[in-house]
Design an enzyme around this catalytic site. Structure first.
Site, short mmCIF file in Angstrom:
data_model
loop_
_atom_site.label_atom_id
_atom_site.label_comp_id
_atom_site.label_asym_id
_atom_site.label_seq_id
_atom_site.Cartn_x
_atom_site.Cartn_y
_atom_site.Cartn_z
N LYS A 160 90.46 2.72 53.02
CA LYS A 160 89.29 3.61 52.98
C LYS A 160 88.83 3.71 51.53
O LYS A 160 89.43 4.41 50.72
CB LYS A 160 89.64 4.99 53.53
CG LYS A 160 88.44 5.92 53.65
CD LYS A 160 88.83 7.25 54.30
CE LYS A 160 87.62 8.16 54.41
NZ LYS A 160 87.06 8.51 53.09
N CYS A 166 86.54 10.01 5.98
CA CYS A 166 87.44 10.74 6.88
C CYS A 166 88.65 9.87 7.20
O CYS A 166 88.51 8.80 7.79
CB CYS A 166 86.72 11.12 8.16
SG CYS A 166 87.78 11.96 9.36
#
Length: 672
Positions: free
Chosen positions: A118, A436
């Site tokens: 399914k 950073c």
């Protein structure tokens, strides 16, 4: 100048050739021509149809490109109802389904069934008249849905015209039912692209499929990796079937995709065996399933059984146990990605979900936190499907004590203290600090990862040391690290330094797709990297490519194309690439697929390999033109069995598929 009749013949020939190659590429995974040759055929067809518009038809492959955006979807009435299925949640309820059938039929005879996975997707109904697709609609309320024909036409796994290789007459009109879905890997990559673009991610593959199908602009649907499995027919005029398995056989013959795991079985006991098998197989499948469907095979019995309320008596959906659990959010932290994106992550009380212990879940972005009103201390429902990252589905508000703490992404970067901004139209918050360390760390980690340059021994902690000590400022600096500088780092002795330098040296000649992936180009994951490597074959050819060349490649749209071009135009990125070249980094030229020794062959690996990892084995296959799959199907050519091989080996033996030892595989690949 070409006359109208000659143009008609050329157009019909081009349409047939393009649809043939579509099927080879999208359904059989066995292309016979290059992307450039395919694109040339398509452009020739478009030009002829523009010159002779009287020969432009609904089944033309040019229709797949996408029409003008709609303002809304029109309703579409189904010729016959699309009924919903009753559910069974246990093996006992499956047995009761069989008993109900026998009581209704007043028979104790063993019944024949068709069982199928399914698929967790979106149900659609396709109408073909005289073999040509005329309407595609969502299920809706079962009687009528939304007309999504324009979008359906963009799916290459759906024929615009039914293929009929025999003299057998096609139905005058037929409804074909199926499930549109998105594979798990494709879903992950789509969400990665959306997050990188500051867009909210989809919650799961089903939502992604539904959202992609219901786009008013069909060109957006065309760029989404949707597929379809067909599982039934509705109204059929001009053709009769006796059994449901006959229907599926006809659908396959007509060019539709039918799930390869569908089986015809005798008796309910065999249905239960398949139910158990599917539960074991569930996490190995490339798409999500949430159960199994059982259907009575005999269509005359289906007619006798009829329906009760809005569900057929002759079918049942057997659901699996949910992969969800409740837990408590103890804290929320923020991770900084290589593009500066700040991602909130929930730290939770460990809990078992789908057989795996989960203690962290992504919260995606501030909008997602606000929408679900997630707070530190909340009891939440978490979900894990397949190998998708766990996520918080909802808050159990009734469990709140009043001591829960709301969370907001900080205004400054938790790593470098720089300002955090949210650009207009984006869901993501980003650190804009030019130096950073978190972004550099993530960038280096991505560069050295297994999917990238695969530098063994260069783990996250060592990368952090290199960045914090300012020994590296970009990925190329790795190839200029000195013995003495490394020896001064924590937990680095003579042997570990020597091993690391050897691993860095070994990484200098990767396959082209690996260095493309390692560079960290936005929207370019492993799949797109492989496509680019096959198309351009050298890094210089890719660096000097044009927008037209990129857009001519299937699977690459304007967004990805723009990202690639911007990356290579950036002076800083070009300097890093030059530094890599000067350090001796030289990717291997990609072998032309036609000359690769494993071209067209599909391999499945099972058991423990002693001389390589699964990923390394997969890389060998793909570098030589083959494909590595996770499950054994009719398309599998070889199964490579290591120690303690499991059910995949047994399945291959039953199917008569060639079995190779690890040594035989390496010999076949020319590695020994």
């Amino acid at each position: 100048m070409m006359d109208a009749e000659s143009a008609r013949k050329n157009i019909e020939d081009l349409k047939a050739r393009i649809e043939y190659h579509n099927r080879r590429y999208y359904q059989l995974d066995d292309p016979e021509i290059s992307d450039a040759e395919y694109d040339s055929l398509l452009q020739e067809l478009i030009a002829l149809e523009k010159q002779f518009p009287q020969w432009l038809t609904e089944d033309s492959p040019s229709r797949r490109i996408g029409a003008a955006p709609l303002s809304k979807f029109a309703p579409a009435v189904h010729l016959s109802p699309m009924l919903s299925l009753a559910n069974a949640f246990s093996e006992e309820e499956i047995l009761e389904f069989d008993r109900r059938l026998k009581r209704f039929l007043d028979s104790s005879e063993r019944l024949s069934f068709v069982v199928e996975p399914k698929i967790d997707g979106v149900a659609v109904n396709l109408i073909y008249s005289s073999g040509v697709l005329t309407t595609g609609a969502t299920r809706g309320d079962g009687a009528k849905g939304e007309d999504v024909t324009q979008n359906i036409r963009t799916l290459h796994t759906i024929p615009l015209k039914i293929q009929n290789g025999s003299d057998e007459r096609l139905p005058e009109q037929i409804e074909i039912r199926g499930e549109i879905y998105m594979e798990t890997a494709a879903f992950r990559k789509l969400n990665e692209r959306r997050l990188a673009a500051g867009e909210p991610p989809f919650a799961n593959p089903r939502n992604a499929a539904a959202g992609s199908l219901r786009q008013l602009d069909a060109s957006i649907t065309a760029r989404r990796p949707l597929k379809m499995f067909c599982y039934a027919v509705g109204i059929v005029r001009g053709r009769a079937f006796t059994y449901h398995h006959d229907v599926l056989h006809a659908l396959k013959k007509w060019g539709f995709s039918v799930n390869p795991f569908i089986r015809q079985v005798e008796g309910i006991e065999k249905c239960i065996e398949f139910y158990r098998e599917l539960q074991d197989l569930r996490n190995e499948l490339p798409y999500e399933i949430d159960g199994m469907v059982i259907k009575v095979d005999d269509l005359s019995l289906q007619t006798r059984l009829g329906a009760v309320s809005r569900s057929p008596r002759w079918a049942v959906a057997c659901k699996f146990a949910a992969t969800q659990a409740t837990t408590v959010i103890r804290d929320i932290i923020v991770n900084v990605g290589r593009t500066g994106t700040l991602t909130p992550v929930a730290l939770m009380t460990p809990v078992k979900v789908g057989g795996v212990t989960v203690s962290r879940a992504t919260l995606h972005n501030q909008d997602e936190i606000d929408k679900k009103d997630i707070r530190i201390g909340d009891t939440v429902l978490v979900q894990r499907a397949g190998d998708v990252i766990p996520e918080v589905v909802k808050v159990i508000v009734s469990n709140r004590s009043g001591r829960e703490i709301p969370f907001k992404i900080p205004d400054t970067c938790p790593e470098c203290g720089s300002e955090v901004v949210r650009l207009a139209g984006e869901a993501a918050h980003r650190c804009i600090g030019l130096s950073c360390p978190a972004q550099l760390r993530r960038h280096i980690q991505h560069f050295v990862s297994r999917g990238g340059m695969d530098i063994e021994g260069l783990g996250d902690k060592l990368v952090s040391q290199l960045v914090n000590q300012k020994l590296i400022h970009d990925p190329a600096d790795l190839y200029y690290l000195s013995h003495d500088a490394l020896l001064n780092l924590e937990r680095m002795a003579e042997k570990s330094v020597s091993n690391l330098l050897s691993a860095i040296e070994l990484s200098k000649h990767p396959s082209l797709d690996k260095i493309i992936f390692a560079l960290g180009i936005r929207h370019v994951g492993e799949h797109i990297s492989k496509i680019l490597a096959r198309r351009f074959r050298t890094l210089d050819a890719l660096i000097n490519t044009t927008e037209n060349e990129l857009l001519a490649i299937r699977d690459i749209g304007p967004e990805v194309s723009s990202s690639i071009l911007e990356f290579f135009r950036n002076a800083s990125n070009r300097r890093v690439i030059e530094k890599l070249k000067k350090a001796g980094v030289s990717p291997l030229e990609t072998i032309s697929p036609r000359s690769a020794p494993l071209t067209g062959k599909t391999f499945v690996f099972t058991g423990a390999l002693s001389r390589m990892t699964r990923d390394e084995a997969k890389q060998i296959v793909e570098s030589l033109g083959g494909q590595a799959a996770g499950t054994v199907t009719k398309k599998t050519d070889y199964v490579v069995a290591g120690e303690a091989a499991g059910s995949k080996l047994q399945k291959a033996q039953k199917a008569g598929i060639a079995i190779l030892s690890e040594e035989e595989f390496l010999r076949l690949a020319g590695k020994i």
